[in-house]
Design an enzyme around this catalytic site. Structure first.
Site, short mmCIF file in Angstrom:
data_model
loop_
_atom_site.label_atom_id
_atom_site.label_comp_id
_atom_site.label_asym_id
_atom_site.label_seq_id
_atom_site.Cartn_x
_atom_site.Cartn_y
_atom_site.Cartn_z
N HIS A 1 0.85 -1.13 0.10
CA HIS A 1 -0.16 0.11 -0.13
C HIS A 1 0.86 1.23 0.20
CE1 HIS A 1 -3.39 2.74 0.66
NE2 HIS A 1 -2.59 3.01 1.79
N ARG B 1 -10.96 -8.24 -10.16
CA ARG B 1 -10.49 -9.15 -9.51
C ARG B 1 -11.59 -9.83 -8.84
NH1 ARG B 1 -5.74 -5.63 -8.09
NH2 ARG B 1 -3.44 -6.89 -8.34
N ARG C 1 -11.48 -10.96 -14.58
CA ARG C 1 -10.73 -11.87 -14.63
C ARG C 1 -11.43 -13.24 -13.88
NH1 ARG C 1 -4.98 -11.57 -11.47
NH2 ARG C 1 -6.78 -11.44 -9.34
N ASP D 1 3.05 -11.07 -9.92
CA ASP D 1 3.30 -12.44 -9.85
C ASP D 1 4.55 -13.12 -10.93
OD1 ASP D 1 1.81 -14.06 -8.17
OD2 ASP D 1 -0.12 -13.71 -9.34
N ARG E 1 6.37 -12.69 -3.19
CA ARG E 1 6.07 -11.22 -3.42
C ARG E 1 5.67 -10.59 -2.41
NH1 ARG E 1 0.50 -11.61 -7.16
NH2 ARG E 1 -0.51 -9.95 -5.98
N CYS F 1 -1.33 -5.28 -16.05
CA CYS F 1 -2.34 -5.04 -15.03
C CYS F 1 -1.84 -5.16 -13.72
CB CYS F 1 -3.48 -5.63 -15.21
SG CYS F 1 -3.47 -7.29 -15.01
C1 PEP Z 1 -0.33 -9.62 -10.84
O1 PEP Z 1 -0.13 -10.84 -10.41
O2 PEP Z 1 0.34 -8.83 -11.42
C2 PEP Z 1 -1.87 -9.53 -10.92
C3 PEP Z 1 -2.18 -8.15 -11.46
O3 PEP Z 1 -2.75 -10.23 -10.10
P1 PEP Z 1 -2.83 -10.16 -8.78
O4 PEP Z 1 -1.93 -9.15 -8.06
O5 PEP Z 1 -4.52 -10.14 -8.46
O6 PEP Z 1 -2.09 -11.54 -8.29
MG MG Z 2 -1.38 -12.24 -10.05
#
Ligand code: PEP
Ligand code: MG
Length: 545
Positions: free
Chosen positions: A185, A281, A317, A430, A440, A477
């Site tokens: 954040h 999401r 998604r 990811d 992450r 994204c």
């Molecule tokens: C990502 O992995 O970059 C993504 C946008 O999906 P999430 O953050 O929801 O895993």
């Molecule tokens: Mg992801």
């Protein structure tokens, strides 16, 4: 001066006095019982009055909404019902005063939560007052971001959305956190405010004697000083001045979209001027669901989010369950490595009915809302998986189907994948974690998850080239799209749509107009050729600023 290195997540350099965000309070113990309950209960009112007095003094110095908020909070701190209930808990149950305040305030908060609506929104205020009174009783600083009365560099362990809700952006010169990572954040907030930020600056909290700091969000360094440091602020990116045109200086159009997970997010995205949604999401709608919601429930939930975007593109998604986003109705059972397990689209190979029902609900919600809906699948690794998904989506009546590029294998197979689908969207959060084999969520590995890592940029480059060759759309994204400098490098790499947290939309949208596409290509080449993330950012900056 001592220098600490972390990960720069928001560009620029600023300096000034340090203000520390106090740590959350530990739960007050219910023992030992006070020797004199009467004397102990007598401590509560003066502590509450002390808190109210300090809040009223701050209220007297400000105007507008801030004044009203501080005055209301001051009144809550001396609420007679709260004080007398806490006093009674001391005398009837022999609780120490801090514990009694905690229990009394929690009782009030629960009642407000149950009442729902506007009253439920006051729960956070009751918790705030509770923590302030307890802090006064035990003689420590109240937790959270202190009220700033002059420009300062904020230093925290990490920042949660609630910590920063009433932050005065005009007074924050820079953000520094001991923990957190590029997708935290803190990073998102700093970029939306256009101020420098360094996260994962390990050891920074231990520098007790520091009173000032110089923060370099490009180099990822924090220079701490025991002497006062003069204020130096960055020129903020004038995001509010964005006119809604998303194009490079030579008119190459780029879609600037928002990431959403709820109706509230969707409204925020509209207010920010997003041209649509690049990532909805859907799993965020069901994080608390014990059972799979039926098709009509899903249809209603999706239509609510889609309706504000009638006539605009929205990429929905399908459920990305597993690892950091577990859904109890799609539990894969115990796995040794959930991030490498049956998650995202992989769940659907075992339970295709869940995917088919969701696709049916999405197709119906698209018709209900009038939004231009596409669907995309998370965690796709091969072209065969992409084809499998696209066929199911089309069979369910959704004409435009794409997949996320989050697994390195998918990036390397981008030409074959793009043959099977209409578009791809790169999930840099990811993709970074998988290409560097670095969780992450772990602050300790934040540097590897830095989206400026040239190895990550080289994978994005490969996907961008495949998109150009096949004339299919490549988007990003992940959080990388929310950084105005990196967003322009991504455009130079062939990315045609950028989707991000709504707060970053104006800053990214306005930054695009700064140069022609050819300059972004040069910035991209400079970043690709760099040896590491700090050099990549510096090289891109040298071309663009
Ligand atoms: C990502 O992995 O970059 C993504 C946008 O999906 P999430 O953050 O929801 O895993
Ligand atoms: Mg992801």
């Amino acid at each position: 001066m001592s220098s600490i290195s972390g990960v720069g997540v928001s560009t620029g350099r600023a300096a000034g006095p340090l203000v520390r965000v106090a740590e959350p309070l530990p739960e007050p113990p219910s023992t030992p019982a006070p020797v004199s309950p009467e004397a102990e209960s007598g401590l509560i009112r003066p502590a509450a009055e002390d808190v109210a007095g300090r809040l009223s003094a701050r209220a007297a110095e400000v105007e507008g909404d801030a004044k009203a908020v501080l005055e209301t909070t001051a009144a809550m701190a001396v609420d007679p019902a709260l004080i007398s209930q806490a006093e009674q808990l001391v005398t009837t149950r022999s609780l120490p005063a801090p514990r009694a305040v905690q229990e009394a305030a929690n009782g009030f908060a629960d009642a407000l939560r149950e009442a729902g609506g506007y009253l439920a929104e006051r729960v956070r205020d009751v918790h705030d007052v509770r923590d302030r009174i307890i802090a006064s009783l035990i003689g420590v600083d109240a937790p959270g971001v202190p009220g700033l009365d002059r420009p300062a560099v904020l230093l925290a362990r990490d920042l949660a959305p609630a910590d920063t809700a009433d932050l005065d952006p005009a007074l924050v010169l820079a953000l520094v956190t001991e923990e957190g990572g590029p997708t935290s954040h803190t990073a998102i907030l700093a970029r939306s405010l256009g101020i420098p930020a360094v996260v994962a600056a390990r050891g920074v909290l231990a520098a007790d004697s520091a009173v000032g700091a110089v923060v370099d969000g490009d180099a990822g360094t924090v220079d701490l000083s025991d002497q006062p440091v003069p204020v130096e602020a960055v020129d903020r990116v004038a995001g509010e001045e964005w006119d809604g045109t998303a194009a490079t200086a030579d008119g190459h159009a780029v879609k600037v979209l928002a990431n959403v997970g709820s109706v509230t997010d969707a409204q925020g995205a509209v207010e920010a001027g997003a041209q649509g949604v690049g990532l909805f999401r859907t799993e965020f709608c069901y994080l608390a669901a014990a059972e799979e919601p039926d098709v009509s429930t899903q249809r209603r939930a999706y239509a609510e989010v889609l309706t504000p975007f009638a006539g605009q593109p929205v990429v929905v998604r399908t459920l990305d369950a597993g690892a950091d986003k577990p859904l109890s109705f799609l539990e894969p059972g115990t796995e040794p490595n959930p991030a490498l397990g049956v998650r995202g689209l992989r769940v659907s190979f075992e339970q295709p009915g869940v995917l088919d029902r969701q696709l049916e609900a999405i197709a119906a919600a698209a018709a209900d809302s009038g939004a231009e809906v596409s669907v995309m699948a998370p965690m796709v690794a091969t072209a065969a998986e992409a084809r499998w998904f696209a066929e199911r989506a089309r069979a369910a009546g959704v004409d435009r189907a794409g997949v996320m590029i989050e697994v390195p294998a998918a990036a390397l197979s981008a030409p074959e994948i793009l043959e099977a689908v209409d578009f791809v969207s790169i999930g840099t959060n990811d993709l970074a974690q998988y290409v560097f084999a670095a969780d992450r969520m772990l602050g300790a590995l934040a540097e590897l998850n830095d989206p400026w890592q040239p190895a990550l940029l080289r994978l994005i480059d490969a996907v961008g080239r495949a998109g150009r060759d096949l004339d299919k759309s490549v988007g990003v994204c992940g959080e990388a799209a929310a950084d105005p400098l990196l967003a322009r490098v991504l455009v130079g790499l062939g990315v045609g749509s950028l989707s991000m947290v709504a707060a970053a939309v104006p800053a990214v949208g306005s930054a695009l107009a700064g140069h022609p596409l050819s300059t972004y290509r040069r910035a991209a080449e400079a970043a690709l050729a760099a040896a590491g993330p700090v050099d990549a950012r510096r090289a891109a900056r040298a071309v663009l600023e």
